[in-house]
Write an enzyme that holds these catalytic residues in place. Structure first.
Site, mmCIF file in Angstrom:
data_model
loop_
_atom_site.group_PDB
_atom_site.id
_atom_site.type_symbol
_atom_site.label_atom_id
_atom_site.label_comp_id
_atom_site.label_asym_id
_atom_site.label_seq_id
_atom_site.Cartn_x
_atom_site.Cartn_y
_atom_site.Cartn_z
ATOM 1 N N ASP A 180 1.234 -0.838 0.930
ATOM 2 C CA ASP A 180 -0.007 -0.114 0.222
ATOM 3 C C ASP A 180 0.796 1.701 0.046
ATOM 4 O OD1 ASP A 180 -1.061 2.245 0.851
ATOM 5 O OD2 ASP A 180 -3.618 0.976 1.834
ATOM 6 N N HIS A 181 1.186 1.910 -0.979
ATOM 7 C CA HIS A 181 1.967 2.781 -1.042
ATOM 8 C C HIS A 181 1.887 4.000 -0.453
ATOM 9 C CE1 HIS A 181 -0.648 4.976 -3.759
ATOM 10 N NE2 HIS A 181 -0.403 5.689 -3.258
ATOM 11 N N HIS A 243 -5.719 2.844 1.495
ATOM 12 C CA HIS A 243 -4.822 3.616 1.298
ATOM 13 C C HIS A 243 -5.606 3.874 3.169
ATOM 14 C CE1 HIS A 243 -2.839 3.016 -2.117
ATOM 15 N NE2 HIS A 243 -4.061 3.864 -2.849
HETATM 16 C C1 BG6 Z 1 -3.757 4.257 -5.725
HETATM 17 C C2 BG6 Z 1 -5.534 4.740 -6.873
HETATM 18 O O1 BG6 Z 1 -3.769 3.114 -5.405
HETATM 19 O O2 BG6 Z 1 -3.571 5.630 -5.424
HETATM 20 C C3 BG6 Z 1 -5.200 5.760 -7.525
HETATM 21 O O3 BG6 Z 1 -5.763 3.875 -7.561
HETATM 22 C C4 BG6 Z 1 -5.269 6.601 -7.131
HETATM 23 O O4 BG6 Z 1 -6.616 5.911 -8.580
HETATM 24 C C5 BG6 Z 1 -3.950 6.980 -6.265
HETATM 25 O O5 BG6 Z 1 -4.910 8.337 -7.842
HETATM 26 C C6 BG6 Z 1 -3.393 8.211 -4.795
HETATM 27 O O6 BG6 Z 1 -2.258 7.884 -4.978
HETATM 28 P P1 BG6 Z 1 -0.889 9.311 -4.740
HETATM 29 O O7 BG6 Z 1 0.502 8.968 -4.033
HETATM 30 O O8 BG6 Z 1 -0.957 10.201 -5.326
HETATM 31 O O9 BG6 Z 1 -2.008 10.221 -3.214
#
Ligand code: BG6
Length: 488
Positions: A180-181, A243
């Protein structure tokens, strides 16, 4: 330097994630001297490429996206480590060719470690793991074997459980890195530090002092060219299940006794377990779903789609610390701005003898963690406006990374996570039970929205903060959405 060799096998090598994040961040790790001396990256995908062809393809893609700041020469030096094998993830035979190629690259070097990165369509995860298993490439004989699995991990509780059991047949949990980045973001890690390295917060971090907690993950961009994927997914599967619930679990968790992966993840799972469950109708009545005007015209989106691109919801964590305190979550596409922010609104003083200087303003302190952009934190305090009168105005004490840590770059989340996976550090990855608990929280909502009694889908204009009913949801409790980070 270790004598062995480490190979990163990227399945789905020609895809967007590989070109946008994985190759650039592996490059950055190499530039920082954080990759093992002998390492190979092996791309595996269905398109036909030679090693050289794939290097060229990647360089062109990366340049087009602008995901890497490197000269041609630097790339060429790095690209010597990049190889390519054509194949399907569900073909045991083609996976066998990948295996042979790896053996050839590893030569006599031992240990020969392998990290498999599944950056493929989620419906292929099971098949890919099946072929990894049957061709023997993932057997832990000459070195460690690990697998990184991208989100979405399942599309509901049942499918996540199925996938977990497939994964378990081949890998031990210690070998599995579900990504989960958001957990790789600096500010999300700093949330742990803020809470557990500063004694000032813990005494007030509970239902006695906190009035409500809000988590906003807003994006200004629309769905764009991801309509095909997004329309079958929607905001709850795409953002909340992973997230937002990650952020919530860190905000609400009990202090772990140590910072190792299991202690940390145990405490996070405890929070998810304590989130109040209800019937599908009850859960849906605590949420608002929206879709931005124009979504139906996006490429890959069904013209009759009711997929929500926005959600706002109220949750309760039924434990001693948080009983009765609402947690409000909201996320959406095509909103006013891109901002991820966690706000803890504290209770108002029991008696305020001053003039608050605003009509509908309550006097309460707010701590906002600015996850992104302009990473940092704000603490809102009431202060006296200079002059004769005892009139108050809120001001923010704030710190931001760009000024507080001048000269330090904020590493991209994938950089941190790739390095952690290579080092076997699972702290910022999701354990199987966390994934399943998270699905069990959102499943009733998704189900509730299928019901004829479901609150209607609300439409909102791009560039706004979403449907008005999201404001009404908080107004029911006498609250309103907070936004301290960014431009106020
Ligand atoms: C991803 C989703 O996990 O996270 C995307 O699939 C979203 O839809 C993205 O745009 C948002 O990531 P960040 O790091 O730009 O907030």
């Amino acid at each position: 330097m270790a004598e062995g060799t480490t190979s990163v096998v990227i399945m789905g090598a020609t895809g967007d994630l590989t070109q946008r994040r994985l190759l650039p961040e592996l490059f950055n790790l190499r530039r920082k001297g954080r990759l093992p001396e002998h390492f190979n990256i092996v791309g595996y995908s269905r398109s036909d490429h030679s090693d050289e062809g794939f290097r060229q393809y990647s360089w062109e893609k990366i340049s087009e996206i602008g995901s890497l700041n490197a000269s041609n020469e630097e790339w060429d030096e790095f690209a010597r480590h990049v190889h390519y094998v054509r194949g399907n993830v569900d073909s045991e035979q083609e996976m066998g060719s990948l295996f042979n190629r790896l053996l050839q690259l590893e030569g006599e070097l031992r240990p020969s470690n392998r990290l498999f990165y599944l950056s493929i369509a989620p419906n292929l995860y099971g098949a890919a793991i099946g072929s990894l298993s049957s061709c023997g490439i993932a057997r832990e004989d000459t070195g460690w074997r690990r697998v990184v699995i991208e989100k979405p991990f399942g599309r509901d509780l049942a499918s996540a459980q199925d996938l977990n059991s497939i994964v378990r047949e081949l890998f031990d949990e210690r070998q599995v890195f579900r990504i989960d980045h958001y957990l790789g973001k600096e500010t999300v890690q700093n949330l742990l530090v803020l809470r557990f390295a500063n004694a000032v917060f813990e005494p007030v971090w509970n239902r006695n002092f906190v009035d409500n907690i809000q988590i906003t993950v807003a994006e200004d961009i629309p769905v764009g060219d991801r309509g095909g994927y997004y329309d079958g997914s929607g905001v709850v599967r795409d953002m909340v299940q992973n997230h937002l619930l990650q952020l919530l679990s860190i905000v609400a968790m009990e202090p772990p006794s140590a910072i190792d992966a299991e202690s940390l993840r145990d405490k996070k799972v405890e929070v998810l377990k304590a989130i109040r469950r209800g019937s599908a109708d009850e859960v849906a009545s605590n949420a608002v779903r929206g879709q931005y005007m124009g979504y139906l015209e996006e490429k890959g989106v069904s013209p009759h789609s009711t997929t929500p691109t926005y959600v706002a919801m109220r949750l309760y964590v039924d434990n001693w610390r948080w009983q009765g305190i609402p947690f409000y979550l909201r996320s959406g596409k095509a909103l006013t701005s891109k901002v991820s922010e966690i706000s803890i609104q504290f209770k108002a003083p029991p008696h305020v003898m001053f003039s608050l200087g605003g009509e509908d303003r309550s006097s309460s302190n707010i701590l906002s963690v600015c996850v992104q952009p302009n990473e940092g934190a704000h603490l809102r305090l009431d202060t006296k406006i200079p002059g004769q009168d005892m009139t108050l105005r809120p001001v923010d004490m704030e710190f931001h990374y760009d000024t507080a840590f001048r000269g330090h770059d904020i590493p991209e989340a994938y950089q941190r996570l790739l390095q952690d996976a290579l080092e076997g550090d699972a702290r910022l990855f999701i354990r199987n039970d966390h994934i399943e608990e998270a699905w069990s929280i959102v499943d009733p909502l998704l189900e509730g929205w299928e019901s004829p009694n479901a609150p209607a889908l609300q439409y909102y204009w791009p560039g706004t903060w979403g449907p008005d009913s999201a404001d009404a949801l908080l107004a029911q409790d006498g609250h309103r959405w907070l936004h301290l980070c960014g431009d106020g």
